[in-house]
Design an enzyme around this catalytic site. Sequence first.
Site, mmCIF file in Angstrom:
data_model
loop_
_atom_site.group_PDB
_atom_site.id
_atom_site.type_symbol
_atom_site.label_atom_id
_atom_site.label_comp_id
_atom_site.label_asym_id
_atom_site.label_seq_id
_atom_site.Cartn_x
_atom_site.Cartn_y
_atom_site.Cartn_z
ATOM 1 N N ARG A 36 0.819 -1.222 0.000
ATOM 2 C CA ARG A 36 0.000 0.000 0.000
ATOM 3 C C ARG A 36 0.849 1.266 0.000
ATOM 4 O O ARG A 36 0.422 2.286 -0.537
ATOM 5 C CB ARG A 36 -0.926 0.002 1.207
ATOM 6 C CG ARG A 36 -2.072 -0.953 0.985
ATOM 7 C CD ARG A 36 -3.040 -0.943 2.117
ATOM 8 N NE ARG A 36 -4.276 -1.588 1.697
ATOM 9 C CZ ARG A 36 -5.191 -2.057 2.540
ATOM 10 N NH1 ARG A 36 -5.012 -1.946 3.839
ATOM 11 N NH2 ARG A 36 -6.275 -2.619 2.083
ATOM 12 N N LYS A 198 -17.010 -14.630 2.846
ATOM 13 C CA LYS A 198 -17.959 -13.637 3.353
ATOM 14 C C LYS A 198 -19.150 -13.480 2.416
ATOM 15 O O LYS A 198 -19.279 -12.490 1.704
ATOM 16 C CB LYS A 198 -17.234 -12.315 3.585
ATOM 17 C CG LYS A 198 -16.264 -12.419 4.768
ATOM 18 C CD LYS A 198 -15.425 -11.188 4.916
ATOM 19 C CE LYS A 198 -14.064 -11.365 4.292
ATOM 20 N NZ LYS A 198 -13.303 -10.175 4.085
ATOM 21 N N GLY A 351 -8.896 -9.198 -0.752
ATOM 22 C CA GLY A 351 -7.536 -9.363 -0.243
ATOM 23 C C GLY A 351 -6.992 -10.767 -0.436
ATOM 24 O O GLY A 351 -5.849 -10.951 -0.860
ATOM 25 N N GLY A 374 -13.375 -4.061 0.293
ATOM 26 C CA GLY A 374 -14.717 -3.582 0.590
ATOM 27 C C GLY A 374 -15.164 -2.496 -0.375
ATOM 28 O O GLY A 374 -16.288 -2.490 -0.869
#
Length: 394
Positions: A36, A198, A351, A374
Amino acid sequence: MKIKSIKNKNYKGKKVFLRVDYNVPIEKGVITDDTRIKAAIPTINYLLSQGASLIIASHLGRPKGKPSPEFSLKPVAERLSEILKKEVKFAPDCIGYEVKKMVNSLKEGEILLLENLRFHPEEEEGDENFAKELASLCDSYVNDAFGTCHREHASVYQITKFTKDVAAGFLIEKEVEALSKLLVNPEKPFLLILGGAKVIDKINMVKNLLDKVDTIITGGVMAYTFIKAKNWEVGNSKVEEEAIPVAKEIIKEVNKRHLEFHTPLDHVIVQKISEDAVPIITERGTVPPGWIGVDIGPQAIEEYTDCINRAKTIFWNGPMGIYEIKKFAKGTIEIAKAIANSKAFSVIGGGDSAAAVNEAGVADKISHICTGGGASLEFLERGTLPGIEVLKEE
Ligand code: ADP
Ligand code: MG
């Protein structure tokens, strides 16, 4: 969608507030993955080359609105300085007298990294006065924190009300361009690959893409949730029970639209999830009682590879199995390789999916790998994000 670019602006002698996503993993003060930090380097270098001085701000972890040394951005300042081979000053806070003083003495080409924005609860609350204080530090605002754009946080959203000059950095520009290509006239056939764990978090994205995609293939907990929704046997495989009603709804919608929809033809199954488990392959698409599905089987890999080869557009979210255990990683790795070998426009979100693509060593053969899990899902769900809306060209 057209967003304001940093490319056609004048930054000479300007103090630029640059919001980035430096939410990196840190263990005992050591950064274990600096992806990042590197991701925002092109934007930093460009702004510096244009004669700006930079006030860089980010969040890190979940410090619950108060200062806490374990969530300090200090190690990031050091790492950033190493990467840029240039001094990076570090402010002990992100607002207040001390910070103002440091900003005032900042010269052209210099960089100041502010302390964690989330040391103040006002950041996540989207407090306007806090946003105003942040805005008072700068002449121009640039956002390159794509991973936070789905939140109406002060430094991402409200701050743009108090800065006249706003723009998106290169990272956001790239993300928006790639994701928009999936939503607006994607080249057909469009293949959606759904895996991971998820299910509830992803179901709205799936719903929104139903009108765009031609084929859906599934793996992981996602697949077991759909298999159970079809009233087939899943044994002790992990299922997201609360997602079963929506999974049923999606199967109905898929049938109504005559889409191609696959759950795995076969599975890698074990009786216990562990490194030394002895896996076997099922003969069909169900999992026998007492067994746990941990990966897609060889027939499923073959069928899914065929779907990938036929596609012109691919979006992949979620691994096909428990890829963290090498024995159960084959399905995920083979899918990653097949996507890399295809000529389709390919986007990876999530991820774990991104990690799997890196593990397979094929990251450079993917058209776009999203940096914010997200945020990318929400973009595909709603076609925009609050933090992107405020950067749009009027
Ligand atoms: P992403 O980060 O790409 O969005 P998720 O976080 O949704 O993906 O899911 C990744 C997780 O799903 C991994 O930790 C993986 O072990 C888990 N997973 C995949 N398949 C299974 C399975 N069959 N049973 C249990 N967990 C699974
Ligand atoms: Mg994940």
